[in-house]
Design a protein around this motif. Structure first.
Motif, short mmCIF file in Angstrom:
data_model
loop_
_atom_site.label_atom_id
_atom_site.label_comp_id
_atom_site.label_asym_id
_atom_site.label_seq_id
_atom_site.Cartn_x
_atom_site.Cartn_y
_atom_site.Cartn_z
N SER A 96 -4.04 9.98 8.92
CA SER A 96 -5.15 10.06 9.63
C SER A 96 -5.17 8.81 10.60
N ASN A 100 -4.24 11.90 14.75
CA ASN A 100 -4.39 12.65 13.66
C ASN A 100 -5.78 12.99 13.03
N ASN A 101 -6.50 13.96 13.52
CA ASN A 101 -7.77 14.21 12.83
C ASN A 101 -7.92 15.43 11.77
N VAL A 102 -6.64 15.90 11.58
CA VAL A 102 -6.33 17.34 10.95
C VAL A 102 -6.04 16.79 9.36
N GLN A 103 -7.03 17.24 8.49
CA GLN A 103 -7.03 17.10 7.19
C GLN A 103 -5.71 17.65 6.60
N SER A 105 -2.64 17.08 6.66
CA SER A 105 -1.63 16.90 7.71
C SER A 105 -1.26 15.61 8.09
N ASN A 146 -1.45 19.69 18.09
CA ASN A 146 -0.99 20.42 16.71
C ASN A 146 0.45 20.57 16.83
N THR A 149 1.26 17.53 14.44
CA THR A 149 0.92 17.43 12.74
C THR A 149 1.53 18.73 11.88
N ASN A 164 2.25 22.64 12.88
CA ASN A 164 1.14 23.46 12.97
C ASN A 164 0.88 24.26 14.15
N ARG A 378 -5.96 23.38 0.24
CA ARG A 378 -5.97 22.33 0.92
C ARG A 378 -5.67 21.07 -0.08
#
Length: 436
Positions: A96, A100-103, A105, A146, A149, A164, A378
């Motif tokens: 994060s 990177n705000n992608v949980q 990843s 994406n 990530t 992604n 997840r």
């Protein structure tokens, strides 16, 4: 601040000091001001690993030559060489931060240039995998893209790099460079491992990443030192093994679900109870066709879960096969509706002990495609419904575990001491039995 010295190389010293695979250096020096603007480090980032090497299945390491891209160190190929033979073999794994705000990843960032793994399908074939400014803007002004990530389960691997922006494609070793190809389960050219200690970057939290807190690092260090003092040859197996052992003597009561920071097998480290509570939350709203039942595999053994055989969140636990004894580790709930199952005539197979779901993931290495994982798919537990965890079910006690993600092409089967996967046989040899 790195200097912008113009360096001349003779051909001999160039090849000997820094082998660069298929790529010749594209520039003789970086434009220092442009580089500093484009490749700013994110000092707020949370890191699962810091300065780690990334190893291929044949034991070589990924590296980057900062002068093989453009004047900003963008468009740089990712190359492969013997570990230790080149500069640029250090990588940060960021879960994060600013880019990177992608949980669930990660970004993979060169510690030499601060640029990110990037997949750009618009580029010419053979030149689509590159390092590029994190955020996807050449001048460093991007936020999150994406193309940079990659899904991440918190482990050190073996794992695949699946961008992604194209979850059907995997980074692939081709000779001395990294390219891309369709993902194929078990393809060793698509399997990578992080080699090095987990690193707690700024803002690190064990509930967010694979990084360990100071407290849990201390527990790991103490445990490692104790085991080493007793038998130095056992340390790697007890602490840092990436493939959990199948239980051979589970005792009368089985293996209890720990509530404290005990050592875990998958990738080393210790269990983090707060992360487990978040990832493995029980769905009390679910409809259960069966509760706390044993399941007999086609080979006559029962499914068994060792909660210490996964990672720090109790994910990636192998589903073992043992002589049926009725221990709590052998108990499962069959869930037909709920927070993680919105499909008719389908069921989740959920450990009554840990609340994790039996899960199929064809991107994982052969022999390790079936694990217990957070329901919803997840790692942090925030997933909803995952078709790799659903199997067809209409109330029967004898059924085939055919993950709905595979459309009846792949089934779960009895493997070598654990559940595995294979093409569906449709001949009755892959039937599991719910023991009521």
């Amino acid at each position: 601040m790195r200097s912008s010295i113009f360096v001349f190389y003779s051909l001999q010293s160039f090849v000997t000091a820094s082998p660069i695979g298929l790529f010749q250096r594209a520039v003789t020096e970086l434009d220092q001001a442009a580089f500093d603007e484009a490749q700013q480090p994110d000092n707020t980032a949370t890191k699962a690993f810091s300065g780690t090497q990334i190893k291929t299945s044949d034991g070589r390491c990924l590296f980057v030559d900062e002068l093989s891209g453009d004047f900003r160190a963008n468009l740089t190929p990712i190359q492969v060489a013997e570990c230790g033979s080149t500069d640029g073999q250090g990588w940060d794994v960021i879960t994060s931060g600013k880019h990177n705000n992608v949980q669930g990843s990660v970004l993979v960032v060169s510690t030499l240039t601060n640029a990110c793994f990037n997949f750009d399908p618009r580029r010419a074939s053979g030149n689509q995998v590159i390092l590029f400014s994190c955020g996807g803007r050449a001048d460093g002004g991007g936020s999150v893209t994406n193309s940079q990530t990659f899904p991440f389960d918190g482990s050190s691997g073996p794992l695949t790099f699946t961008p992604n922006n194209d979850l059907q494609s995997c980074f692939t070793v081709k000779g001395d460079v990294i390219d891309v190809a369709p993902c194929v389960a078990g393809n060793t050219d698509q399997q990578f491992t992080f080699e090095g200690a987990a690193g707690a970057g700024s803002g690190s939290s064990p509930t967010q990443t694979g990084a360990l807190s100071t407290e849990t690092e201390a527990v790991t260090a103490t445990f490692t030192a104790t085991v080493t003092a007793q038998d130095p040859t056992t340390t790697a197996t007890a602490v840092a093994s990436s493939s959990a052992a199948v239980p051979t003597d589970v005792g009368v009561g089985g293996i209890p679900n720990p509530t404290e920071a005990v050592p875990v097998s998958r990738a080393g480290g210790v269990l983090v109870p707060t992360a487990v509570a978040e990832s493995q939350e029980r769905d009390d709203t679910a409809t259960r066709a069966f509760t706390s039942v044993s399941i007999q595999a086609p080979n006559g053994e029962c499914l068994f879960i060792d909660p210490t055989a996964g990672d720090f969140r109790e994910n990636l636990i192998p589903v073992s096969l043992v002589t049926c004894a009725g221990t709590p580790n052998e108990k499962f709930d069959i869930i037909t509706a709920g927070k993680h199952n919105n499909a008719d005539n389908s069921a989740l197979i959920v450990s009554s002990l840990t609340n994790g779901c039996i899960s199929f993931d064809g991107r994982r290495p052969a022999g390790d495609t079936v694990t217990l994982f957070s329901c919803g798919g997840r790692a942090a537990g925030e997933g909803e419904t995952n078709s790799g965890q659903l199997v067809p079910f209409t109330g029967e006690t004898s059924l085939v575990f055919a993950p709905e993600s595979e459309r009846n092409a792949t089934c779960l089967v009895s493997g070598d001491g654990r559940l595995d996967s294979a093409p569906c046989a449709n001949d009755g040899s892959q039937v599991f039995t719910i023991l009521t």
